[in-house]
Scaffold this active site. Structure first.
Site, PDB file in Angstrom:
ATOM      1  NE  ARG A 117      -3.603   0.446   2.254  1.00 42.12           N
ATOM      2  CZ  ARG A 117      -4.064  -0.458   3.136  1.00 42.12           C
ATOM      3  NH1 ARG A 117      -3.566  -0.489   4.346  1.00 42.12           N
ATOM      4  NH2 ARG A 117      -5.012  -1.289   2.807  1.00 42.12           N
ATOM      5  CE1 TYR A 118       0.666   4.105   4.596  1.00 39.53           C
ATOM      6  CE2 TYR A 118       0.917   1.820   5.277  1.00 39.53           C
ATOM      7  CZ  TYR A 118       0.317   3.053   5.434  1.00 39.53           C
ATOM      8  OH  TYR A 118      -0.616   3.239   6.407  1.00 39.53           O
ATOM      9  NE  ARG A 121       5.406   2.153   6.137  1.00 39.84           N
ATOM     10  CZ  ARG A 121       5.011   3.303   5.619  1.00 39.84           C
ATOM     11  NH1 ARG A 121       5.552   3.764   4.500  1.00 39.84           N
ATOM     12  NH2 ARG A 121       4.044   3.997   6.195  1.00 39.84           N
ATOM     13  CB  CYS A 130      -4.304 -16.062  15.790  1.00 38.29           C
ATOM     14  SG  CYS A 130      -4.031 -14.754  14.578  1.00 38.29           S
ATOM     15  CB  CYS A 134      -8.494 -10.221  18.488  1.00 36.00           C
ATOM     16  SG  CYS A 134      -6.791 -10.526  19.001  1.00 36.00           S
ATOM     17  CB  CYS A 137      -9.595 -10.420  13.886  1.00 35.37           C
ATOM     18  SG  CYS A 137      -8.304 -10.725  12.651  1.00 35.37           S
ATOM     19  NE  ARG A 139      -4.043  -8.217   7.655  1.00 35.20           N
ATOM     20  CZ  ARG A 139      -3.013  -7.809   8.376  1.00 35.20           C
ATOM     21  NH1 ARG A 139      -2.436  -8.616   9.226  1.00 35.20           N
ATOM     22  NH2 ARG A 139      -2.533  -6.604   8.205  1.00 35.20           N
ATOM     23  CG  ASP A 299      -9.337  -1.506  11.206  1.00 33.73           C
ATOM     24  OD1 ASP A 299      -9.138  -0.282  11.141  1.00 33.73           O
ATOM     25  OD2 ASP A 299      -8.426  -2.357  11.159  1.00 33.73           O
ATOM     26  CG  ASP A 336      -5.444   0.948   8.545  1.00 33.94           C
ATOM     27  OD1 ASP A 336      -5.228   1.319   7.370  1.00 33.94           O
ATOM     28  OD2 ASP A 336      -4.676   0.221   9.192  1.00 33.94           O
ATOM     29  CE  LYS A 343      -0.609   0.788  10.594  1.00 32.79           C
ATOM     30  NZ  LYS A 343      -0.209   0.203   9.286  1.00 32.79           N
TER      31      LYS A 343
HETATM   32  C1  PLP Z   1       0.524  -0.783   9.100  1.00 36.48           C
HETATM   33  C2  PLP Z   1       0.984  -1.165   7.776  1.00 36.48           C
HETATM   34  C3  PLP Z   1       2.327  -0.981   7.417  1.00 36.48           C
HETATM   35  C4  PLP Z   1       3.350  -0.386   8.356  1.00 36.48           C
HETATM   36  O1  PLP Z   1       3.063   0.946   8.651  1.00 36.48           O
HETATM   37  P1  PLP Z   1       3.993   1.813   9.613  1.00 36.48           P
HETATM   38  O2  PLP Z   1       3.284   3.099   9.810  1.00 36.48           O
HETATM   39  O3  PLP Z   1       5.318   1.939   8.928  1.00 36.48           O
HETATM   40  O4  PLP Z   1       4.135   1.030  10.887  1.00 36.48           O
HETATM   41  C5  PLP Z   1       2.703  -1.342   6.149  1.00 36.48           C
HETATM   42  N1  PLP Z   1       1.809  -1.842   5.256  1.00 36.48           N
HETATM   43  C6  PLP Z   1       0.525  -2.015   5.581  1.00 36.48           C
HETATM   44  C7  PLP Z   1      -0.407  -2.547   4.545  1.00 36.48           C
HETATM   45  C8  PLP Z   1       0.058  -1.683   6.843  1.00 36.48           C
HETATM   46  O5  PLP Z   1      -1.227  -1.870   7.162  1.00 36.48           O
END
Ligand code: PLP
Length: 377
Positions: A117-118, A121, A130, A134, A137, A139, A299, A336, A343
């Site tokens: 998504r980002y 990362r 798990c 939870c 959850c 997911r 969520d 989220d 986030k």
């Molecule tokens: C939370 C998350 C991350 C990591 O986010 P940070 O703000 O760097 O901790 C990376 N990818 C996804 C899809 C996430 O939900």
């Protein structure tokens, strides 16, 4: 290890179990409470919980490790531990905005088991199981007892091939399910494979096990991870009752092995939605050498209406922490973005106004301050 840290009355239900077995994470998993009958022997179920356990099988599984069962107050229907893990008939109520995939992860999945998504990362979903499920959850569409447990080798390898071809990715979050349910050998395989990709700098593992199955954090596991540093860990924990002698010792083993720990807490109605409880949790985490990282607004998962609070409540909690206690004890409160926004930080507003060459600020006590605003070149 101390039995005294657990509820001694509940531990007494396993009085024939030796400490060696009790402290063996595989024993804990084998003896997890997964049926109504098993749970009813440990706690007095309420009618809503009994009904909740009759909900159709396609709903989220139940599993409660004997260790977590000892944290539950068997008589208190409002016990903050049982409300996180014991199914409730209210899960059958679905509100209009609730979704199966509230964070829009499936639409950001270029290869199975990888969410990108980002920009720099990714998140890897390496298992569907798990130790404890939870009820809120995010997911729940993916995890459960009837799902694939052992990680899928081909999916992981294909995800690594994607990463090899995607040099913008410098940070990989290994998540699930709970990746620490996999064997040390599997986890080492993953760390080694990811470390072989040159542009990947930062590795972290997301897990609830330091607080739900602290027995999993063995010295051997910690020694293994040490060889792949830097590895960080995000640990899921929601209530000060979860910070026991056992879980604190597990955190200490991880930190002693050079693994920095950050906490992730979900704001939950009737569980931790109060400033004194959150403050106590954050203080206990600092004492276990865990840096509070995120508080999540719950969520919009189908069937979780009864667990959500207002956003205002989260802002109040952050406002009650910032300035009033150690800065390290103040996590970032995030939502989220529903449907896939990532986030989004939510913060009390300390900027009263800006303009006319000055910024008007308020501090944690509500006192007003003025700071000059310099023009940009
Ligand atoms: C939370 C998350 C991350 C990591 O986010 P940070 O703000 O760097 O901790 C990376 N990818 C996804 C899809 C996430 O939900």
């Amino acid at each position: 290890m101390s039995i005294a840290a657990c509820s001694t009355t509940t531990r007494a239900l396993w009085k024939d179990v030796s400490d060696a077995e009790w402290n063996d994470w595989k024993w804990q998993l084998r003896n997890s409470l997964k049926t109504k009958e098993a749970l009813a022997r440990v706690i007095e179920l309420t009618p809503d919980e009994e009904e909740g356990m009759k909900l159709p099988k396609h709903k989220l599984s139940m599993a409660i490790t004997p260790y977590v069962a000892t944290l539950i107050d068997p008589q208190d229907p409002n016990c903050p531990i049982r409300k996180q893990f014991v199914p409730n008939v209210r899960e059958s109520i679905v509100s209009p905005l609730e979704m199966t995939d509230p964070c829009g992860e499936d639409s950001h999945t270029p290869v199975p088991g990888l969410v990108h998504r980002y920009p720099d990362r990714v998140l890897m979903i390496v298992t569907n199981r798990c130790a404890v499920y939870c009820r809120y959850c995010t997911r729940s569409r993916l995890v459960g007892e009837e799902k694939q447990y052992l990680f899928i080798q081909e999916d992981f390898d294909r995800a690594c091939e994607y990463l090899e071809k995607t040099p913008v990715v410098r940070d990989v979050l290994i998540s699930g399910g709970d990746p620490l349910l996999l064997s040390d050998a599997k986890i080492e395989y993953m760390l080694k494979r990811l470390r072989s990709i040159k542009h990947i700098e930062f590795l972290r593992i997301g897990s609830r096990l330091p607080f739900a199955l602290p027995q999993r954090i063995t010295p051997e596991f910690c020694e293994m991870v040490r060889r792949y540093h830097p590895v960080w860990m995000s640990v899921h924990v929601n209530h000060p009752k979860e910070v026991t002698a056992e879980s604190k010792a597990a955190c200490e083993r991880l930190v002693d092995a050079g693994i920095p720990l950050g906490s992730q807490t979900v704001l939950l109605r009737g569980i931790n939605d109060s400033l004194p409880i959150m403050k106590e949790l954050m203080h206990k985490l600092l004492m276990a050498r865990v840096r509070p990282y995120y508080i999540y607004q719950c969520d919009l998962v189908k069937g979780t209406t009864h667990m959500r609070t207002s956003v205002q409540k989260g802002i109040e909690i952050i406002e009650g922490l910032r300035g009033h206690t150690t800065g390290y004890a103040v996590p970032t409160y995030v939502i989220d973005g529903p449907g896939g926004g990532g986030k989004i930080p939510i913060s009390p507003n300390y900027v009263v106004s800006m303009g006319d060459g000055k910024v008007i600020l308020r501090n944690y006590k509500g006192e007003i301050f003025e700071y000059p605003e310099y023009p940009e070149d």
